[in-house]
Design an enzyme around this catalytic site. Structure first.
Site, PDB file in Angstrom:
ATOM      1  CG  PHE A  55     -44.016  21.974  18.436  1.00  0.00           C
ATOM      2  CD1 PHE A  55     -44.425  22.371  19.703  1.00  0.00           C
ATOM      3  CD2 PHE A  55     -42.725  22.273  18.044  1.00  0.00           C
ATOM      4  CE1 PHE A  55     -43.565  23.057  20.558  1.00  0.00           C
ATOM      5  CE2 PHE A  55     -41.858  22.949  18.893  1.00  0.00           C
ATOM      6  CZ  PHE A  55     -42.277  23.342  20.148  1.00  0.00           C
ATOM      7  CG  PHE A 113     -45.437  13.816  24.410  1.00  0.00           C
ATOM      8  CD1 PHE A 113     -44.353  13.078  24.863  1.00  0.00           C
ATOM      9  CD2 PHE A 113     -46.604  13.821  25.168  1.00  0.00           C
ATOM     10  CE1 PHE A 113     -44.438  12.346  26.041  1.00  0.00           C
ATOM     11  CE2 PHE A 113     -46.690  13.099  26.350  1.00  0.00           C
ATOM     12  CZ  PHE A 113     -45.607  12.357  26.785  1.00  0.00           C
ATOM     13  CD  GLU A 114     -49.176  16.423  22.941  1.00  0.00           C
ATOM     14  OE1 GLU A 114     -48.526  16.795  21.941  1.00  0.00           O
ATOM     15  OE2 GLU A 114     -48.873  16.752  24.103  1.00  0.00           O
ATOM     16  CB  ALA A 131     -41.135  18.692  12.280  1.00  0.00           C
ATOM     17  CB  VAL A 132     -39.073  16.130  17.311  1.00  0.00           C
ATOM     18  CG1 VAL A 132     -38.735  16.570  18.736  1.00  0.00           C
ATOM     19  CG2 VAL A 132     -40.413  15.399  17.288  1.00  0.00           C
ATOM     20  CB  THR A 135     -33.285  22.211  26.706  1.00  0.00           C
ATOM     21  OG1 THR A 135     -34.446  21.881  25.932  1.00  0.00           O
ATOM     22  CG2 THR A 135     -33.166  23.712  26.856  1.00  0.00           C
ATOM     23  CG  HIS A 160     -38.517  19.743  25.670  1.00  0.00           C
ATOM     24  ND1 HIS A 160     -39.247  19.368  26.778  1.00  0.00           N
ATOM     25  CD2 HIS A 160     -39.435  20.002  24.705  1.00  0.00           C
ATOM     26  CE1 HIS A 160     -40.535  19.415  26.503  1.00  0.00           C
ATOM     27  NE2 HIS A 160     -40.670  19.787  25.247  1.00  0.00           N
ATOM     28  NE  ARG A 184     -33.082  14.391   6.774  1.00  0.00           N
ATOM     29  CZ  ARG A 184     -31.959  15.069   6.513  1.00  0.00           C
ATOM     30  NH1 ARG A 184     -32.003  16.376   6.310  1.00  0.00           N
ATOM     31  NH2 ARG A 184     -30.806  14.453   6.426  1.00  0.00           N
TER      32      ARG A 184
HETATM   33  N1  INI Z   1     -43.199  18.974  19.741  1.00  0.00           N
HETATM   34  C1  INI Z   1     -42.869  18.736  18.448  1.00  0.00           C
HETATM   35  O1  INI Z   1     -43.677  18.177  17.695  1.00  0.00           O
HETATM   36  N2  INI Z   1     -41.657  19.137  17.972  1.00  0.00           N
HETATM   37  C2  INI Z   1     -40.732  19.761  18.761  1.00  0.00           C
HETATM   38  O2  INI Z   1     -39.641  20.095  18.253  1.00  0.00           O
HETATM   39  C3  INI Z   1     -41.048  19.994  20.125  1.00  0.00           C
HETATM   40  N3  INI Z   1     -40.100  20.655  20.991  1.00  0.00           N
HETATM   41  O3  INI Z   1     -38.942  20.833  20.597  1.00  0.00           O
HETATM   42  O4  INI Z   1     -40.405  21.043  22.092  1.00  0.00           O
HETATM   43  C4  INI Z   1     -42.324  19.598  20.599  1.00  0.00           C
HETATM   44  N4  INI Z   1     -42.700  19.809  21.883  1.00  0.00           N
HETATM   45  C5  INI Z   1     -44.065  19.735  22.313  1.00  0.00           C
HETATM   46  C6  INI Z   1     -44.516  18.326  22.697  1.00  0.00           C
HETATM   47  O5  INI Z   1     -44.652  17.493  21.543  1.00  0.00           O
HETATM   48  C7  INI Z   1     -45.862  18.341  23.419  1.00  0.00           C
HETATM   49  O6  INI Z   1     -46.842  18.854  22.556  1.00  0.00           O
HETATM   50  C8  INI Z   1     -45.840  19.188  24.691  1.00  0.00           C
HETATM   51  O7  INI Z   1     -44.793  18.774  25.549  1.00  0.00           O
HETATM   52  C9  INI Z   1     -47.190  19.052  25.461  1.00  0.00           C
HETATM   53  O8  INI Z   1     -47.458  17.700  25.815  1.00  0.00           O
END
Ligand code: INI
Length: 157
Positions: A23, A58-59, A81-82, A87, A89, A128
């Site tokens: 992501f 998340f994984e 990178a989040v 939202t 989320h 960064r």
């Molecule tokens: N995952 C990221 O690595 N970065 C993000 O910015 C992000 N946003 O913003 O949604 C993101 N979402 C996906 C998440 O990590 C999971 O892969 C998904 O929810 C499925 O489990």
């Protein structure tokens, strides 16, 4: 005089896994390049690094746990990178990724480095990932190298 024990920055012979989330890949690919560059500059072999790719940050913790308990690696470097959106989320993903990585790091016997960006904006992420504010993948890999050698120095005492 106190006896100071710290790790050097030699990566020769060290086995690294990198857990990289896809992501925001335009950022995480730069962080990965930085991490491999750091390993190379420390005398390690970038071609010997195993990169495990996850869909998102998340994984990362689940894959980190498997890599860190496999016995195949001296350290694992986490890269993601989040980026904050409109939202809530972001809050959930960033918190779960960082808490999950910290939980695994405190439970396993090898060093875990945290190279997950949680910026407010894409501009801050770019800063960064190899521009104004350095490369946090490079920094995370340097920490991993140092921590491997600190652990070895402690074990050798
Ligand atoms: N995952 C990221 O690595 N970065 C993000 O910015 C992000 N946003 O913003 O949604 C993101 N979402 C996906 C998440 O990590 C999971 O892969 C998904 O929810 C499925 O489990």
């Amino acid at each position: 005089m106190a006896r100071i024990v710290e790790g050097n920055l030699s990566a020769a012979g060290l086995r690294f896994a990198i857990v990289q989330s896809r992501f925001n890949a335009f950022i995480t690919d730069r962080l990965l390049e930085g991490a491999l560059d750091a390993i190379k500059r420390c005398g390690g072999d970038p071609d010997a690094v195993v990169v495990y790719r996850t869909p998102g940050a998340f994984e990362i913790p689940a894959v980190l746990r498997r890599a860190a308990t496999s016995g195949k690696f001296d350290a694992v470097i986490c890269i993601g990178a989040v980026i904050r959106g409109a939202t809530p989320h972001f809050e959930y993903v960033a918190a779960e990724a960082s808490k999950g990585i910290a939980a695994v790091a405190s439970q396993v016997d090898i060093p875990v480095a945290f190279g997950v960006l949680t910026p407010d904006t894409i501009e801050q992420a770019i800063e960064r990932a190899g521009t104004k504010a350095g490369n946090k993948g490079f920094d995370a890999a340097m920490s991993a190298v140092e921590m491997c050698n600190l652990v070895r120095a402690m074990d050798a005492e």
